[in-house]
Design a protein around this motif. Structure first.
Motif, PDB file in Angstrom:
ATOM      1  N   ARG A   1       0.840  -1.263  -0.025  1.00 28.31           N
ATOM      2  CA  ARG A   1       0.136   0.055   0.191  1.00 28.31           C
ATOM      3  C   ARG A   1       0.761   1.285  -0.024  1.00 28.31           C
ATOM      4  NH1 ARG A   1      -3.201  -3.869   1.420  1.00 28.31           N
ATOM      5  NH2 ARG A   1      -5.231  -3.726   1.339  1.00 28.31           N
TER       6      ARG A   1
ATOM      7  N   LEU B   1      -1.589   4.411  -0.707  1.00 23.32           N
ATOM      8  CA  LEU B   1      -2.916   4.076  -0.007  1.00 23.32           C
ATOM      9  C   LEU B   1      -2.298   4.190   1.469  1.00 23.32           C
ATOM     10  CD1 LEU B   1      -4.388   1.312  -1.938  1.00 23.32           C
ATOM     11  CD2 LEU B   1      -5.124   3.565  -1.943  1.00 23.32           C
TER      12      LEU B   1
ATOM     13  N   ARG C   1      -2.445   6.362  -9.976  1.00 22.98           N
ATOM     14  CA  ARG C   1      -3.147   5.207  -9.819  1.00 22.98           C
ATOM     15  C   ARG C   1      -4.166   5.239 -10.999  1.00 22.98           C
ATOM     16  NH1 ARG C   1      -5.316   7.429  -3.696  1.00 22.98           N
ATOM     17  NH2 ARG C   1      -3.379   7.095  -2.513  1.00 22.98           N
TER      18      ARG C   1
ATOM     19  N   MET D   1      -4.613  -2.650  -8.764  1.00 27.85           N
ATOM     20  CA  MET D   1      -4.466  -3.384  -7.556  1.00 27.85           C
ATOM     21  C   MET D   1      -5.646  -4.327  -7.355  1.00 27.85           C
ATOM     22  SD  MET D   1      -3.498  -2.207  -3.725  1.00 27.85           S
ATOM     23  CE  MET D   1      -3.643  -3.203  -2.329  1.00 27.85           C
TER      24      MET D   1
END
Lengths: 342, 693
Positions: free
Chosen positions: A73, A78, A105, A111
């Motif tokens: 992360r 994140l 992102r 992800m």
């Protein structure tokens, strides 16, 4: 542009009061429990450095609480790393502004989540299109693209269903499709298959290997399953208490565990499936006039050597392309197997 | 046992020198023995206390009312000149009046036909054709009872206050849901809004806004706002962190996360908030008739005042009709799952929502035109009305004659063996003993000195305000109502938890009980018990039953299946299972039920001031109607103090309840007119609810 697509340099994540003060201080070397006792801080990720080449599958393996999910992360922030650099295509993500970070992102990294992270109020196709929708693509185009990706993961006819109508394995295919739909350069997997049954898990691993061959993405893959790591990884990092204990190819890790901890891990790994001829051979560069049973490629696993040495008393010649690199005989194979049992 | 684990003797010998002595585990005294000791101490204290000077001494009373009266005369002198009034209160007052008049006007001009058809069409689009029929029938009932005009006035008040409530409440809820700081800031405010009984803030509002529409509107807003904020926040906070992480990892902006993830996922909770807000608003609009809010509440109130029970019943039925329509329709709407079923079916045909909405608009407009141009009749035609007042009064006489023996004995029994002894006890003890007792009890349940001091101070303050005797009277009524209520509710809750069939049988009754505004409960009980304290207590018992039953049921059903299985596998009998496993584990939920019961009983005991229950409730009503602002405000403050002390103590008893209800909880105390939705839903999961809702 650097030769690495992702590069983490001295990444730290410390939770607690004034976490910055820990880094660089002598406290940073303390074991977790002592650090917590002394400073009230928990170092989830400590001083992690690694590079990932384009198209590589880099696996981070560790038990729960080792910090691996936190680490992945940190790559797209994140979770905000406490210190260190994270370079994606040579650009330091840590210093980026909100806008540019969002851009990365949206376009470069996507992800796949452990519990799938599907949005229950959206149809499957809308789930897959979520990232595209956030990018601002108009409805027709994003639905078309999402439907295409759903096809590739084998869920072409499920677009109108809702997540709770799908089995776990299918849901994670959707999660995979959602990440693929973004056409990212880098895919991050956070223990994507740990919630699945063993058989389905194997299917999904094969699916990832297939996709990797087709689309050639760079993948950073988090897992707590060593066999999964060995199966998928070009390179593996073993993580413990927030730090890397060892980085290497699956074979290096199995053949030469860096410490007790890693050795303990790989104890139950059937080495014959992982070790290759190169790892057990006696290096030799030229023929000494001996006759060989046959030539074998240097990356043949021990498992496949067994029938050859059982059926013949002659040694095998290990080749790297056209070049001879060593010799393997029955004794070497047997020794490898004995070590396996010990 | 210990020898089994003892290390070999040689080691033992070495270690014995260094290792500290083993801790001695004392067997704790039996809890029953401790309880008996406590009881003995309490009995002794009471025996001594009764010989001391009873009550609160006159000389310690501070006439706070005078201060308020002074403030009132200042307001009267300055409300034309002071900038506070000229630029703040008066404009609010005027705006509310204009808005309310306009809404009432629109509703009236739609004519009765337009309103009935419009309501049915709206219900149909939102919640299906069954609800359309329910809405049409419900509104027709209001017309048939001859209360069309009042009903429309009430409806207008509800529409405006709910509109404002949601307009303010949902954004606040979103804010509180996304920011911990906002949550921290709003929570005590919401707690206060839900703890302070409605009767208490009517008076200050009257002082600022005068009697009439504005006060009714604002008091309703205060009353109805908390559920909208809380349930929105609860919904947004209930969105799983993974969903937010997914949104973030794909590059959502904060706004995209809100509109694409948080709000859609919070929608069921927000819709429930809308339902709760509507019901709270209706409950308060009726009470607000005391400050001259127009509408159905006035009809009931007039009936009660003139002892024309039939007339009150007439109004009561109309209120219940409206409550049922608003509740069922908005609840069905909130459960409706459009994504699963993108069409609505009418008589076997499917329509999209857009088509249905278009049809609804056309039909409504047509009905309005017919009503205005063809029938030329705004209100329900008089020749189609049937008042229940006369037959009801006749029935009342019959009941009085037939059942008076039974009801009188219940009545006398309650007064002689419960209400009077308790009241005399509370009044017979010295004030400091009761205040200290409250503090001691608070300390015992919370182990917090601060809470103990707070409770003692609040209790003492009641005396200082000069309301000691009235407060003890109210308290005695509340305690009696609560004891009866819990004695009924817990066994019913246990039975309901152990039998699905019993739960199903009970459900419609509980739903109905929780739909009715507190005010309405007063009407049937005076049928049976005339005026006085007893009908007040009985109404409180009935009103306060459902949450205690539901929370007991919920608590027992929430005991994990594995735990129950474990107990059964060791051979527990059903009785052992109940007393050793289920009830102890259900304790937090049951205590929350007790808290709710007490607070709801208090609210009705106070409203029962309207039907001669005396005490604090009567004081407030009397002062309101006689413009004794100072005294009324003091009474209102006393009610608030009483409510706070009782609430804090019972909350401390069931501390774990926040866990039960998630991060925001449902707040201080729910002055919910009903408590139905949140916890009960959690137990059975959303699916079940869709099925049986």
């Amino acid at each position: 542009m650097s030769e690495f697509i992702v590069s983490c340099q001295g990444v730290w994540k410390v939770y607690g009061p004034k976490p910055e003060r820990i880094i660089g201080s002598p406290d940073a070397k303390l074991p977790r429990a002592e650090l917590l006792e002394k400073t009230g801080c928990v170092a989830a990720v400590r001083d992690i450095t690694f590079d990932v080449a384009p198209g590589e599958v880099f696996v981070v393996m560790g038990l729960s609480g080792s910090g691996k999910s936190t680490l992945v992360r940190c790559i797209t922030r994140l979770i905000e790393p406490t210190a260190g650099k994270v370079l994606i295509d040579g650009e330091d993500v840590v210093t980026l502004g909100e806008e540019r970070l969002r851009d990365i992102r949206r376009h470069k990294v996507s992800m796949v989540f452990q519990h799938f992270g599907l949005l229950p109020h959206r149809r499957i196709v809308d789930n897959v299109a979520f990232g595209l929708e956030v990018q601002g693509l108009d409805k027709e185009e994003r639905i078309a693209r999402a439907a295409g990706v759903l096809q590739t993961v084998g869920l072409g006819s499920w677009g109108d269903a809702y997540p709770d109508e799908l089995s776990g394995g299918m849901q994670q295919r959707v999660g995979l499709a959602r990440a693929l739909a973004m056409e990212p350069e880098i895919m991050l997997f956070d223990e994507p298959f740990s919630a699945l049954d063993p058989l389905i898990r194997r299917d999904m691993q094969d699916e990832v290997i297939r996709l990797q061959k087709e689309v050639e993405k760079t993948m950073i893959f988090i897992t707590n399953d060593l066999l999964e790591a060995l199966k998928l990884g070009d390179r593996i990092a073993i993580m413990k208490d927030g730090a890397f204990v060892q980085i290497g190819t699956p074979e290096e890790v199995v053949a030469h565990p860096a410490d007790e901890y890693v050795a303990d891990f790989i104890r139950d790994v059937p080495r014959a499936h992982v070790l290759t001829a190169r790892a057990i051979m006696e290096p030799a560069s030229a023929g000494d006039g001996r006759t060989y049973e046959r030539d074998i490629p240097h990356d043949t696993v021990v498992q496949d050597l067994l029938p050859l040495v059982v059926n013949s008393d002659l040694p095998l010649r290990v080749m790297d392309g056209d070049r001879m690199v060593g010799i393997v005989d029955r004794t070497a194979v047997m020794e490898a197997l004995i070590e396996d049992r010990a | 046992m210990a020898t089994l684990h003892a290390p070999p003797e040689t080691e033992l010998a070495n270690e014995a020198i260094e290792s500290p002595p083993l801790p001695i585990h004392r067997v704790p005294a039996s809890p029953w023995r401790r309880r008996m000791v406590w009881l003995g101490v309490i009995a002794l204290a009471i025996a001594i206390g009764l010989r001391l000077t009873p009550g609160f001494p006159e000389r310690l009373v501070v006439d706070v009312g005078k201060v308020f009266d002074g403030f009132q005369s200042w307001v009267i002198d300055h409300n034309k000149t002071s900038p506070l009034f000229v630029y703040f209160f008066t404009p609010i007052k005027q705006a509310s009046k204009v808005l309310l008049d306009a809404t009432t006007n629109v509703v009236q001009r739609m004519t009765f036909l337009g309103v009935i058809v419009g309501a049915a069409a709206l219900a149909g689009v939102g919640a299906g054709w069954r609800m359309a029929i329910l809405a049409a029938v419900g509104f027709a009932v209001m017309g048939i009872l001859g209360l069309w005009e009042s009903s429309m006035e009430t409806l207008a008040l509800v529409i405006v206050s709910v509109g404002f409530g949601l307009l303010i409440g949902i954004p606040l809820g979103i804010w509180a849901g996304r920011s911990d700081r906002a949550e921290k800031f709003l929570r005590p405010l919401l707690d206060a809004m839900q703890t302070v009984p409605a009767f208490s803030y009517l008076l200050p509002l009257v002082l600022l806004f005068g009697i009439g529409a504005a006060t009714a509107l604002i008091s309703t807003l205060i009353f109805a706002l908390p559920p909208a904020v809380r349930l929105t926040s609860l919904g947004i906070r209930g969105v799983p962190p993974t969903a937010l992480e997914v949104a973030g990892s794909f590059g959502s902006t904060r706004r995209q996360t809100l509109t694409k993830v948080q709000l859609p996922m919070a929608k069921p909770s927000i819709m429930l908030g809308v339902n709760q807000t509507i019901m709270m608003a209706l409950g308060m609009v009726v009470i607000a008739s005391i400050v001259s809010a127009p509408g159905l509440g006035r009809d009931v109130l007039d009936g009660l005042k003139l002892l024309n029970v039939g007339e009150a019943l007439n109004g009561g039925i109309a209120i219940v009709a409206m409550a049922i329509v608003l509740d069922r329709v908005s609840f069905a709407w909130s459960l409706r799952d459009r994504r699963r079923k993108p069409t609505i079916d009418v008589l076997g045909r499917s329509f999209t929502y857009r088509q249905a909405a278009a049809v609804a608009v056309v039909v409504t407009v047509a009905a309005v035109v017919v009503g205005r141009e063809v029938l030329r009749q705004q209100v329900w035609p008089e020749n189609l009305t049937v008042s229940v007042a006369d037959p009801a009064n006749a029935a009342l006489h019959w009941i009085e004659h037939t059942f008076s023996a039974v009801t009188n004995s219940i009545s006398n029994g309650l007064i002689r063996f419960a209400l009077n002894p308790l009241k005399n006890l509370l009044l017979g003890l010295p004030w400091w003993m009761i205040a200290g007792g409250a503090g001691l009890f608070a300390w015992k349940v919370s182990r917090r000195v601060s809470l103990a001091v707070f409770c003692t101070a609040c209790t003492a303050a009641i005396g200082v305000l000069g309301m000691w005797d009235l407060a003890m009277d109210t308290l005695s009524q509340v305690l009696v109502a609560v004891v009866i209520s819990i004695a009924i509710a817990i066994p019913l809750g246990v039975a309901s938890a152990r039998s699905d069939r019993f739960q199903r049988t009970l459900k419609p009754a509980l739903d109905a009980m929780q739909t009715m505004p507190a005010f309405v409960y007063l009407v049937p009980v005076i049928f049976l018990f005339q005026l006085g304290r007893v009908p007040g207590v009985i109404a409180s018992v009935v009103y306060a039953l459902p949450p205690a039953i539901r929370l007991t049921d919920l608590g027992i059903r929430q005991v994990p299946k594995e735990t129950v299985e474990a107990a059964l596998s060791y051979g527990a009998t059903p009785r052992q299972l109940l007393f050793k496993v289920q009830l102890p584990l259900a304790r937090p939920s049951i205590l929350l039920g007790v808290n709710q019961t007490i607070m709801m009983a208090l609210s009705v005991v106070i409203i029962a001031g309207l039907i001669g229950a005396g005490a604090l409730g009567f004081e407030v009503v009397y002062d309101l109607t006689h413009s004794l602002i100072g005294r009324g405000l003091v009474a209102g403050i006393t009610i608030t103090l009483l409510a706070i002390v009782i609430d804090r103590i019972t909350q401390a008893m069931g501390m774990e309840r926040r866990v039960l209800l998630g991060p925001v909880g449902t707040g201080g105390v729910g002055w919910w007119t009903r408590f139905k939705a949140i916890p009960v839903r959690r137990a059975s999961g959303p699916r079940d609810d869709v099925l049986d809702g």
